[in-house]
Design an enzyme around this catalytic site. Structure first.
Site, PDB file in Angstrom:
ATOM      1  CG  PHE A 153      -2.369  -0.102   0.962  1.00  0.00           C
ATOM      2  CD1 PHE A 153      -2.865  -1.016   0.041  1.00  0.00           C
ATOM      3  CD2 PHE A 153      -3.271   0.725   1.619  1.00  0.00           C
ATOM      4  CE1 PHE A 153      -4.231  -1.110  -0.208  1.00  0.00           C
ATOM      5  CE2 PHE A 153      -4.640   0.638   1.368  1.00  0.00           C
ATOM      6  CZ  PHE A 153      -5.115  -0.278   0.452  1.00  0.00           C
TER       7      PHE A 153
ATOM      8  CD  GLN B  43      -5.745   9.943   3.052  1.00  0.00           C
ATOM      9  OE1 GLN B  43      -6.465   8.978   3.287  1.00  0.00           O
ATOM     10  NE2 GLN B  43      -4.466   9.971   3.368  1.00  0.00           N
TER      11      GLN B  43
ATOM     12  CG  HIS C 220      -8.309   7.687  -2.086  1.00  0.00           C
ATOM     13  ND1 HIS C 220      -7.976   7.198  -3.319  1.00  0.00           N
ATOM     14  CD2 HIS C 220      -8.073   6.695  -1.195  1.00  0.00           C
ATOM     15  CE1 HIS C 220      -7.560   5.941  -3.180  1.00  0.00           C
ATOM     16  NE2 HIS C 220      -7.609   5.618  -1.901  1.00  0.00           N
TER      17      HIS C 220
ATOM     18  CG  LEU D 260     -11.853   4.407  -2.599  1.00  0.00           C
ATOM     19  CD1 LEU D 260     -10.990   5.652  -2.544  1.00  0.00           C
ATOM     20  CD2 LEU D 260     -11.695   3.586  -1.341  1.00  0.00           C
TER      21      LEU D 260
ATOM     22  CD  GLU E 218      -2.997   3.621  -1.086  1.00  0.00           C
ATOM     23  OE1 GLU E 218      -3.652   4.671  -0.897  1.00  0.00           O
ATOM     24  OE2 GLU E 218      -2.003   3.328  -0.419  1.00  0.00           O
TER      25      GLU E 218
ATOM     26  NE  ARG F 231      -4.902   6.270   0.549  1.00  0.00           N
ATOM     27  CZ  ARG F 231      -5.807   5.639   1.278  1.00  0.00           C
ATOM     28  NH1 ARG F 231      -6.513   6.298   2.176  1.00  0.00           N
ATOM     29  NH2 ARG F 231      -6.023   4.346   1.116  1.00  0.00           N
TER      30      ARG F 231
ATOM     31  CG  HIS G 112     -10.516   8.620   1.313  1.00  0.00           C
ATOM     32  ND1 HIS G 112     -11.538   7.781   0.920  1.00  0.00           N
ATOM     33  CD2 HIS G 112      -9.586   7.824   1.925  1.00  0.00           C
ATOM     34  CE1 HIS G 112     -11.247   6.539   1.282  1.00  0.00           C
ATOM     35  NE2 HIS G 112     -10.092   6.541   1.896  1.00  0.00           N
TER      36      HIS G 112
ATOM     37  NE  ARG H   5      -6.981   7.217   6.625  1.00  0.00           N
ATOM     38  CZ  ARG H   5      -7.292   6.204   5.806  1.00  0.00           C
ATOM     39  NH1 ARG H   5      -6.698   5.021   5.946  1.00  0.00           N
ATOM     40  NH2 ARG H   5      -8.174   6.366   4.841  1.00  0.00           N
TER      41      ARG H   5
HETATM   42  C1  LIG Z   1     -14.768   4.332   0.542  1.00  0.00           C
HETATM   43  C2  LIG Z   1     -13.795   4.214   1.699  1.00  0.00           C
HETATM   44  C3  LIG Z   1     -12.866   3.187   1.716  1.00  0.00           C
HETATM   45  C4  LIG Z   1     -11.963   3.077   2.763  1.00  0.00           C
HETATM   46  N1  LIG Z   1     -11.058   2.051   2.763  1.00  0.00           N
HETATM   47  C5  LIG Z   1     -10.204   1.928   3.817  1.00  0.00           C
HETATM   48  C6  LIG Z   1      -9.273   0.844   3.864  1.00  0.00           C
HETATM   49  O1  LIG Z   1      -9.231  -0.016   2.988  1.00  0.00           O
HETATM   50  N2  LIG Z   1      -8.433   0.778   4.922  1.00  0.00           N
HETATM   51  C7  LIG Z   1      -8.434   1.704   5.923  1.00  0.00           C
HETATM   52  O2  LIG Z   1      -7.651   1.586   6.854  1.00  0.00           O
HETATM   53  N3  LIG Z   1      -9.329   2.725   5.903  1.00  0.00           N
HETATM   54  C8  LIG Z   1     -10.209   2.856   4.888  1.00  0.00           C
HETATM   55  N4  LIG Z   1     -11.101   3.891   4.870  1.00  0.00           N
HETATM   56  C9  LIG Z   1     -11.244   4.735   6.062  1.00  0.00           C
HETATM   57  C10 LIG Z   1     -12.071   3.974   7.118  1.00  0.00           C
HETATM   58  O3  LIG Z   1     -12.920   3.063   6.487  1.00  0.00           O
HETATM   59  C11 LIG Z   1     -12.910   4.911   7.981  1.00  0.00           C
HETATM   60  O4  LIG Z   1     -12.097   5.902   8.515  1.00  0.00           O
HETATM   61  C12 LIG Z   1     -13.542   4.129   9.122  1.00  0.00           C
HETATM   62  O5  LIG Z   1     -14.271   3.028   8.630  1.00  0.00           O
HETATM   63  C13 LIG Z   1     -14.439   4.989   9.980  1.00  0.00           C
HETATM   64  O6  LIG Z   1     -14.981   4.141  10.962  1.00  0.00           O
HETATM   65  P1  LIG Z   1     -15.747   4.710  12.227  1.00  0.00           P
HETATM   66  O7  LIG Z   1     -16.145   3.543  13.047  1.00  0.00           O
HETATM   67  O8  LIG Z   1     -14.939   5.771  12.854  1.00  0.00           O
HETATM   68  O9  LIG Z   1     -17.027   5.428  11.581  1.00  0.00           O
HETATM   69  P2  LIG Z   1     -18.182   4.872  10.622  1.00  0.00           P
HETATM   70  O10 LIG Z   1     -17.914   3.525  10.093  1.00  0.00           O
HETATM   71  O11 LIG Z   1     -18.458   5.973   9.656  1.00  0.00           O
HETATM   72  O12 LIG Z   1     -19.389   4.722  11.593  1.00  0.00           O
HETATM   73  C14 LIG Z   1     -20.020   5.838  12.177  1.00  0.00           C
HETATM   74  C15 LIG Z   1     -21.175   5.323  13.004  1.00  0.00           C
HETATM   75  O13 LIG Z   1     -21.700   6.399  13.743  1.00  0.00           O
HETATM   76  C16 LIG Z   1     -23.098   6.411  13.629  1.00  0.00           C
HETATM   77  N5  LIG Z   1     -23.530   7.796  13.795  1.00  0.00           N
HETATM   78  C17 LIG Z   1     -23.052   8.907  13.190  1.00  0.00           C
HETATM   79  N6  LIG Z   1     -23.707  10.001  13.617  1.00  0.00           N
HETATM   80  C18 LIG Z   1     -24.616   9.558  14.516  1.00  0.00           C
HETATM   81  C19 LIG Z   1     -25.609  10.201  15.290  1.00  0.00           C
HETATM   82  N7  LIG Z   1     -25.835  11.528  15.244  1.00  0.00           N
HETATM   83  N8  LIG Z   1     -26.385   9.443  16.096  1.00  0.00           N
HETATM   84  C20 LIG Z   1     -26.207   8.097  16.164  1.00  0.00           C
HETATM   85  N9  LIG Z   1     -25.288   7.436  15.441  1.00  0.00           N
HETATM   86  C21 LIG Z   1     -24.502   8.166  14.638  1.00  0.00           C
HETATM   87  C22 LIG Z   1     -23.393   5.815  12.271  1.00  0.00           C
HETATM   88  O14 LIG Z   1     -24.674   5.253  12.260  1.00  0.00           O
HETATM   89  C23 LIG Z   1     -22.312   4.748  12.183  1.00  0.00           C
HETATM   90  O15 LIG Z   1     -22.766   3.577  12.806  1.00  0.00           O
HETATM   91  C24 LIG Z   1     -11.993   4.021   3.817  1.00  0.00           C
HETATM   92  C25 LIG Z   1     -12.915   5.058   3.786  1.00  0.00           C
HETATM   93  C26 LIG Z   1     -13.801   5.168   2.737  1.00  0.00           C
HETATM   94  C27 LIG Z   1     -14.743   6.330   2.715  1.00  0.00           C
END
Ligand SMILES: Cc1cc2nc3c(=O)[nH]c(=O)nc-3n(C[C@H](O)[C@H](O)[C@H](O)COP(=O)(O)OP(=O)(O)OC[C@H]3O[C@@H](n4cnc5c(N)ncnc54)[C@H](O)[C@@H]3O)c2cc1C
Length: 643
Positions: free
Chosen positions: A143, A263, A265, A275, A278, A311, A376, A411
């Site tokens: 990566f 970031q 992407h 997306l 990568e 990135r 991203h 990142r």
């Molecule tokens: C398309 C894409 C691909 C990616 N691929 C990778 C990868 O391959 N490897 C890597 O390391 N990172 C990757 N990333 C980054 C990584 O996936 C994210 O940073 C990470 O998944 C975020 O996880 P989280 O648990 O913080 O939030 P999220 O998974 O966004 O979850 C947020 C949660 O909060 C809840 N929520 C939000 N607001 C409220 C509210 N007001 N009330 C109640 N609930 C709420 C939502 O319902 C959800 O359950 C990627 C990001 C994207 C966008």
């Protein structure tokens, strides 16, 4: 689980609709109560909840989406972990520090890299379907910015498998999940200094019934609400990524850290922002400009790593190609994976074929795919220590909404998912009042992170010239330092009043305000940033905040009222867009993802420090604290960053 009162059958609200007025009769005296309340059910929230449960707490998850619809499910490429004998957590830490452009904190980075292998193995033991080599070992791919191929993955659907694996654990353990409950506010006391405040719970809105209720957290609230990608209009992030937790906690007194580092992407589909992982470049995908040049090498952007530079480097290279007339249709470049062959593509990147075909009509087996940079990820977030603790008592944060300072100014791909599981777990344990025992951390545990004292506050030019920041109240409860129940009751009542106001007023629709801000952010707070553009952006955001004062909801429904919820989310986006722009304007250097036209060098003498932004009753105030470059065994000396 629920207390006696909460166990009573909820009485659904009655909706009285006249031509112009909507009134809700709130007849449900419900307050839900648990030891630990986790807001959000993505990777960070699920891991935090499992840890709190393991630590013996009565834990509940409150989420506006069903857990497996959380945005983590969109993660494609993989999870970084030093699993092989030829690799080491020290190398992972070095790569991460270099990738961060020396703005990550060494203790936090080392914790991430030491614990990530253990957490990946834990996922494997829970049944996560990692891709494997013929000899049965979990596969790893190269990566961007990594000196070793250490990204473990499950096809190009890593996040999907991660979410399902952890949700199974949540179900198995009987952890209570309040899904489709939208958290509106935090129930926080209102002492003058944020450090003296305490968070006793949250206020939730049941999307299916319109019920507004308090959730009391006896031991702690953990925010795991994801990032603010929807502040931009070309983003890989889902519509649900509105930074709610960041905005609520910011208004309640928790500083936002390093928000200017966004970031972009390099490989998103031009028409939608979807997306293209990568992983495509990790497997050997090549970038070409319109003249068929492999520009990463031929134009000297990254002579060693080419497409697998980090990135920020690749995104700037692509936009430079476009700006200098070598882009395709003046907008994008090509990503070609045809030479990898059908077998390898369908084995490791099948999902990419579907995305390119469905959203761009491109057959990745037969033709290159159009790609351009898109928003991203947010490197910054709520300032936390390594246990997820914020400065407000009882309030924790983990995942993309938090900033434990592992990503700094940029990142590395594959470093967000390990952050979720390493720091989500730590927050869960800590909120439940249990210290993590060394045996639980096979690769060793770091000492406690010290929150360094902050510099003197820095003035942000003349705020008048950017338009006034609108101070229209925050999340701080009016309950003083009263007992938990009254603080929660007060906050619930405020939320109900706010909903009634929104449903019963005439005014501008939130979508207009939101679209303006998204457009501003993509145009002026993007990969390339100029002082005048940033100032204009700040003026436009503040104007939008003023317009938002007259926002109204056009849909009077009491059930599934997405118009109401998006109106509330838009407020959060406004506050966060302002925070990103204020931080970007103040940081007059070029570091990581933050490029400034007038300041083309990294200024280590002046800027080896984290930006902290305080809400300050609606007039954001900037503070700074030094970056910690001293790790457990070594000190990381800032070097010129090249790939
Ligand atoms: C398309 C894409 C691909 C990616 N691929 C990778 C990868 O391959 N490897 C890597 O390391 N990172 C990757 N990333 C980054 C990584 O996936 C994210 O940073 C990470 O998944 C975020 O996880 P989280 O648990 O913080 O939030 P999220 O998974 O966004 O979850 C947020 C949660 O909060 C809840 N929520 C939000 N607001 C409220 C509210 N007001 N009330 C109640 N609930 C709420 C939502 O319902 C959800 O359950 C990627 C990001 C994207 C966008």
């Amino acid at each position: 689980m629920l207390d006696d009162v909460a166990a009573a059958e909820p009485v659904l609200p009655r909706l009285l609709v006249t031509q112009t007025t909507v009134r809700t009769q709130h007849t449900y005296p419900i307050m839900y109560e648990h030891d630990v309340v986790v807001v959000g059910a993505g990777g960070a929230g699920l891991r935090a909840a499992i840890a709190a449960d393991e630590a013996g707490a009565d834990v509940a998850i409150v989420s506006k989406l069903h857990p497996v619809r959380s945005h983590t499910g969109a993660a494609e490429g993989g999870i970084n972990a030093a699993l092989r004998d030829a690799d080491s957590w020290e190398d992972h830490a070095y790569d991460t520090m270099k990738g961060s452009d020396y703005l990550g904190d060494a203790p936090a980075i080392e914790t991430l890299c030491q614990n990530s292998p253990y957490e990946v193995i834990q996922l494997e033991h829970w049944g996560m379907a990692f891709s494997r080599e013929d000899d049965g070992r979990v596969s790893q791919r190269p990566f961007g910015g990594l000196s070793f191929p250490r990204t473990t993955y499950a096809g190009a659907e890593t996040g999907h498998h991660l979410l399902h694996t952890m949700y199974e654990q949540v179900v198995k353990r009987g952890i209570e999940v309040y899904d489709e409950w939208h958290v509106l506010d935090l129930a926080v006391t209102d002492e003058e200094r944020p450090e003296d405040r305490h968070c006793h719970g949250v206020v939730g809105y049941d999307v299916a019934s319109g019920e507004v209720s308090g959730f009391k957290a006896r031991d702690g609230v953990i925010l795991a609400t994801g990032g603010p990608g929807q502040a931009f209009d070309h983003t890989t992030n889902a519509v649900s990524c509105t930074g709610d937790g960041q905005a609520m906690a910011y208004r309640a007194g928790v500083p936002l850290e390093d928000m200017e580092f966004i970031q972009f992407h390099p490989t998103t589909l031009p028409s939608t922002g979807v997306l293209i992982s990568e992983g495509v470049r990790g497997e050997g995908g090549i970038l070409y400009n319109k003249d068929g040049e492999r520009f990463m090498f031929e134009h000297g952007y990254a002579n060693n790593d080419g497409e697998l530079a980090s990135r920020d480097v690749v995104s700037r290279a692509e936009l430079t190609e476009v700006n200098e007339g070598r882009g395709i249709e003046d907008e994008y470049v090509h990503l070609d994976m045809r030479h990898l062959g059908e077998e390898r593509i369908t084995d490791r990147l099948e999902n990419i074929l579907h995305l390119a075909e469905d959203f761009e009509g491109a057959d990745g087996l037969e033709e290159p795919m159009p790609v351009k940079p898109g928003q991203h990820y947010a490197m910054g977030g709520l300032e936390t220590d390594e246990n997820g603790e914020t400065c407000v008592g009882g309030l924790y944060a983990a995942g993309e909404c938090a900033c434990a300072s592992v990503h700094g100014a940029n990142r590395l791909g594959g470093n967000a998912l390990p952050e979720l599981i390493v720091f989500g777990k730590r927050a869960g344990y800590h909120a439940a009042g249990k210290e993590m025992e060394p045996a639980e951390i096979e690769t060793g545990q770091r000492g406690e992170f010290e929150r360094a004292t902050v510099d003197s506050p820095v003035e942000l030019g003349d705020p008048g010239s950017f338009g006034d920041a609108v101070a229209d109240g925050g999340a701080v409860a009016a309950g003083g330092s009263a007992d938990a129940d009254s603080v929660i009751d007060t906050t619930v009542e405020q939320a109900r009043q706010r909903i009634d106001e929104l449903l019963n007023s005439d005014g501008i629709h939130h979508s207009e305000v939101r679209a303006d801000v998204q457009e501003t952010m993509t145009a002026k707070v993007n990969v390339f940033r100029e002082e005048d553009g940033l100032k204009e952006a700040l003026r436009e955001i503040r104007q939008a905040r003023e317009e938002y004062e007259n926002v109204a909801v056009s849909d009077p429904s009491q059930t599934f009222n997405t118009d109401l919820l998006q109106t509330i989310e838009t407020r959060n986006l406004l506050d966060l867009a302002e925070a990103i722009t204020v931080g970007a304007l103040a940081r007059d250097e070029f570091r990581g993802a933050h490029w400034r036209a007038e300041h083309q060098e990294r200024k280590d003498d002046e800027w080896l420090k984290h930006t902290l932004l305080s809400w300050n009753d609606g007039s954001p105030e900037l503070w700074y604290r030094p970056v910690i470059l001293e790790g457990e065994e070594k000190s990381y000396e800032p070097k010129t960053r090249s790939y």
